[in-house]
Design an enzyme around this catalytic site. Structure first.
Site, mmCIF file in Angstrom:
data_model
loop_
_atom_site.group_PDB
_atom_site.id
_atom_site.type_symbol
_atom_site.label_atom_id
_atom_site.label_comp_id
_atom_site.label_asym_id
_atom_site.label_seq_id
_atom_site.Cartn_x
_atom_site.Cartn_y
_atom_site.Cartn_z
ATOM 1 N N ALA A 101 0.852 -1.184 0.000
ATOM 2 C CA ALA A 101 0.000 0.000 0.000
ATOM 3 C C ALA A 101 0.887 1.232 0.000
ATOM 4 O O ALA A 101 1.822 1.345 0.791
ATOM 5 C CB ALA A 101 -0.907 0.004 1.227
ATOM 6 N N ALA A 102 0.604 2.153 -0.913
ATOM 7 C CA ALA A 102 1.372 3.399 -1.005
ATOM 8 C C ALA A 102 0.415 4.581 -0.870
ATOM 9 O O ALA A 102 -0.756 4.408 -0.537
ATOM 10 C CB ALA A 102 2.128 3.447 -2.335
ATOM 11 N N SER A 103 0.920 5.771 -1.154
ATOM 12 C CA SER A 103 0.129 6.976 -0.917
ATOM 13 C C SER A 103 -0.964 7.198 -1.941
ATOM 14 O O SER A 103 -1.948 7.876 -1.661
ATOM 15 C CB SER A 103 1.047 8.194 -0.874
ATOM 16 O OG SER A 103 1.869 8.228 -2.015
ATOM 17 N N ALA B 141 -1.980 4.423 -4.300
ATOM 18 C CA ALA B 141 -2.524 3.157 -4.791
ATOM 19 C C ALA B 141 -2.090 2.016 -3.884
ATOM 20 O O ALA B 141 -1.196 2.169 -3.055
ATOM 21 C CB ALA B 141 -2.055 2.893 -6.225
ATOM 22 N N GLN B 142 -2.761 0.870 -4.059
ATOM 23 C CA GLN B 142 -2.339 -0.341 -3.363
ATOM 24 C C GLN B 142 -2.395 -1.514 -4.331
ATOM 25 O O GLN B 142 -3.064 -1.453 -5.368
ATOM 26 C CB GLN B 142 -3.197 -0.605 -2.129
ATOM 27 C CG GLN B 142 -4.663 -0.813 -2.375
ATOM 28 C CD GLN B 142 -5.460 -0.780 -1.060
ATOM 29 O OE1 GLN B 142 -5.298 0.118 -0.228
ATOM 30 N NE2 GLN B 142 -6.311 -1.782 -0.866
ATOM 31 N N VAL B 143 -1.661 -2.571 -3.990
ATOM 32 C CA VAL B 143 -1.505 -3.705 -4.899
ATOM 33 C C VAL B 143 -2.112 -4.954 -4.277
ATOM 34 O O VAL B 143 -1.858 -5.266 -3.109
ATOM 35 C CB VAL B 143 -0.015 -3.948 -5.215
ATOM 36 C CG1 VAL B 143 0.145 -5.115 -6.192
ATOM 37 C CG2 VAL B 143 0.617 -2.686 -5.797
ATOM 38 N N LYS C 277 -2.565 -3.303 -9.425
ATOM 39 C CA LYS C 277 -2.347 -2.023 -8.768
ATOM 40 C C LYS C 277 -3.592 -1.160 -8.980
ATOM 41 O O LYS C 277 -3.978 -0.876 -10.117
ATOM 42 C CB LYS C 277 -1.111 -1.337 -9.353
ATOM 43 C CG LYS C 277 -0.747 -0.011 -8.705
ATOM 44 C CD LYS C 277 0.543 0.517 -9.307
ATOM 45 C CE LYS C 277 0.943 1.866 -8.706
ATOM 46 N NZ LYS C 277 2.201 2.368 -9.305
ATOM 47 N N ASP D 233 12.174 6.853 -9.115
ATOM 48 C CA ASP D 233 11.751 6.494 -7.757
ATOM 49 C C ASP D 233 12.294 5.132 -7.335
ATOM 50 O O ASP D 233 11.533 4.213 -7.014
ATOM 51 C CB ASP D 233 10.212 6.492 -7.708
ATOM 52 C CG ASP D 233 9.680 6.513 -6.283
ATOM 53 O OD1 ASP D 233 10.436 6.900 -5.370
ATOM 54 O OD2 ASP D 233 8.510 6.143 -6.082
#
Length: 559
Positions: free
Chosen positions: A183-185, A187-189, A203, A335
């Site tokens: 989980a990121a800022s 989106a999540q996978v 994603k 990134d």
């Protein structure tokens, strides 16, 4: 960690869920949250379930709360800097000590703001951490944001999937893991299995992000201008502009998929690199479906050793891949934090690198790419005249003298061998020189840099951090950059040659140039080593002379 895998029955009916990952507060809570950045965010789901207000009103009220929280935090920070440092001489020890204290307090406030507002504020905090030019108090405090993203409720994620893929999920997947594997800022996978038994990673972008981005980035721009008004020497508009451009790229998953395929094509002859296959029929602007790949984070040293993989070899392979991106392809992954690079135990050399998250890329201008190759050749040989000349090309003028310090850790007039750090005298002289620099100088330097330089600085900073964790010396990075810079320059005279003989001669010429460069560096290292040995022998001789004289004097007195 996967707790909720659901499997679809053959004739499952689609059920629409109206619960979204958006936020709001009760009417009585608005003023409290607007002026207390340390308060936890109110539960989004509980408010949305009440179904009192239309979605647009919820979005606006949520935006007001987030904006008020941001304005309050920055206002407190400005006041803290203004009054804590008031009347203190800039070159005094007391000023520096007080400045560090204010940096720490302000970094903590901003950390609380990012954690409360989530989303793009977390992303902005992560973006700041990746820049090596920020004070250490900020980078150390905000680094905690890298691993503190809470996942979105699966009901909202399922709604995004259905609206984007346009059909019942049971028609696409045999199974889909409700618990995200990452989980990121933005989106999540989730892990899933297609009807043909193919394992995939899906994603999914959080709902409502584009509208939220417009408001959040507008507020960030407004706040940066306010800071500049209070502190003219602190100009951050360049940082906000770069962040807005970066985050806009990340929100388009179709572009990310194209970047992924282009990178795979660039490294098709490199057995060390693996880029997940894209399933285009299941990919939209908000959903990206790709091949599921196994591996550990690139900086998980303990796991690498358990698998019998040498961390130094991983470090060398990693930096060579990114050096090739920068100096040869001119298409740079912006990134490269550890979560975006996996090490798989499969591969010809005992492992391979899996490159993930291709949202942030920069296509380098060809003129810039060649100048940057020239800069690194000059940095390795410490050709001060060439460095200053290239500084004019990059638009930084007199600040070009700090390029060696930024990239190689030594001053422009250093006598230290490459990758060996600075001598005590050089450190002392540099410290005195840096004291004369003001924030105005730093702002002017960053504003003058071409846009391509900012993503290179960010990428280089993240790579250095990974290499340190893997235990690799700076020399590994410097030599990889030098080799690719020379090869990148050779492309100027032989752009994509179709003649095998000509291409082979070009590679041979580049390899000879690299060997020549290595020979020069080794000779310089040898001379430096001999100089130290001579100094040591001289010191030992002096001490022996003193001891001999003292012994002789004692013998004579005894006689």
């Amino acid at each position: 960690m996967r707790t909720g895998i659901f499997k679809f029955p053959a004739k499952a009916k689609t059920r629409l869920y109206l619960v979204a990952c958006a936020g709001a507060a009760t009417a009585t809570g608005v003023s409290f949250h607007a002026f207390n950045p340390n308060s936890p965010s109110l539960s989004y789901d509980s408010f949305l379930r009440s179904s009192i207000f239309p979605e647009k009103i919820l979005t606006v009220s949520h935006g007001v709360i987030r904006s008020s929280r941001a304005i309050y935090t920055i206002a407190c920070t400005v006041v803290d800097y203004k009054y804590s440092l008031y009347g203190l001489p800039i070159d005094s020890y007391e000023y520096l000590q007080k400045l560090s204290e204010v940096h720490s307090r302000s970094a903590k406030r901003i950390q609380n703001l990012c954690e409360a507002n989530k989303g793009f504020y977390v992303k902005a905090g992560q973006f700041v951490v990746s820049l090596r030019q920020v004070p250490k108090e900020y980078s150390s405090t905000l680094s905690s944001l890298q691993d503190q993203t809470a996942p979105c409720d699966f009901k909202a994620i399922k709604k995004v999937l259905i609206s984007n893929l346009g059909q019942d999920l049971s028609e696409i997947f045999l199974s889909l893991d409700e618990q995200p594997i990452a989980a990121a800022s933005i989106a999540q996978v989730h892990r899933g299995t297609l009807k043909d038994q193919q394992e995939v990673a899906i994603k999914v972008q959080y709902p409502g992000l584009e509208n939220q981005m417009k408001l959040d980035t507008s507020i960030m721009s407004f706040l940066s201008k306010c800071i500049e008004w209070f502190f003219p020497e602190y100009r951050f508009e360049w940082l906000v502009s770069e962040f807005v451009e970066t985050i806009s790229l990340e929100l388009d998953f179709i572009q990310e998929a194209k970047n992924s395929e282009r990178t795979a094509k660039n490294f098709k002859s490199n057995d060390m690199v693996w880029v997940p296959y894209i399933f285009w029929e299941l990919t939209t602007r908000q959903v990206l479906t790709m091949e599921f790949c196994r591996g550990c984070k690139v900086d998980d040293v303990e796991f690498l050793k358990e698998m019998g993989i040498n961390p130094i070899k991983v470090a060398r392979a990693l930096v060579e891949v990114y050096a090739e991106m920068i100096f040869i392809h001119g298409f740079v992954h912006g990134d490269p934090h550890p979560g975006n690079i996996l090490v798989s135990p499969e591969g010809r050399y005992g492992f391979s690198l899996v490159l993930l998250d291709h949202g942030i890329y920069k296509q380098l201008d060809e003129g810039f790419r060649l100048d940057y190759c020239e800069l690194w050749k000059a940095l390795i040989l410490l050709d001060s005249k060439k460095i200053q000349q290239l500084g004019e090309c990059f638009g930084v003028g007199k600040y070009a003298r700090y390029f060696p310090l930024i990239f190689t850790g030594r001053t422009i007039d250093s006598k230290s061998p490459l990758g060996r750090g600075m001598s005590s005298d050089e450190k002392r002289n540099l410290k005195q020189e840096l004291r004369s620099l003001q924030m105005e100088d730093i702002s002017s330097f960053m504003e003058s840099l071409p846009p391509e330089f900012l993503i290179i600085l960010r990428t280089d900073g993240l790579l250095r951090s990974i290499l340190r964790k893997l235990g690799a010396s700076q020399r590994v990075r410097l030599l990889a950059y030098a080799k690719c810079a020379l090869y990148g320059l050779s492309l100027r005279s032989n752009p994509q040659s179709d003649f095998p003989v000509k291409a082979a001669l070009s590679r041979l010429k580049t390899n000879i140039s690299y060997l020549h460069l290595r020979l020069v560096l080794e000779v310089l290292d040898l001379l430096s080593w001999m100089k130290k040995i001579r100094r040591l022998l001289y010191t030992l001789t002096e001490r022996m002379s003193v001891i001999f004289a003292a012994t002789s004097s004692s013998i004579l007195k005894g006689a």
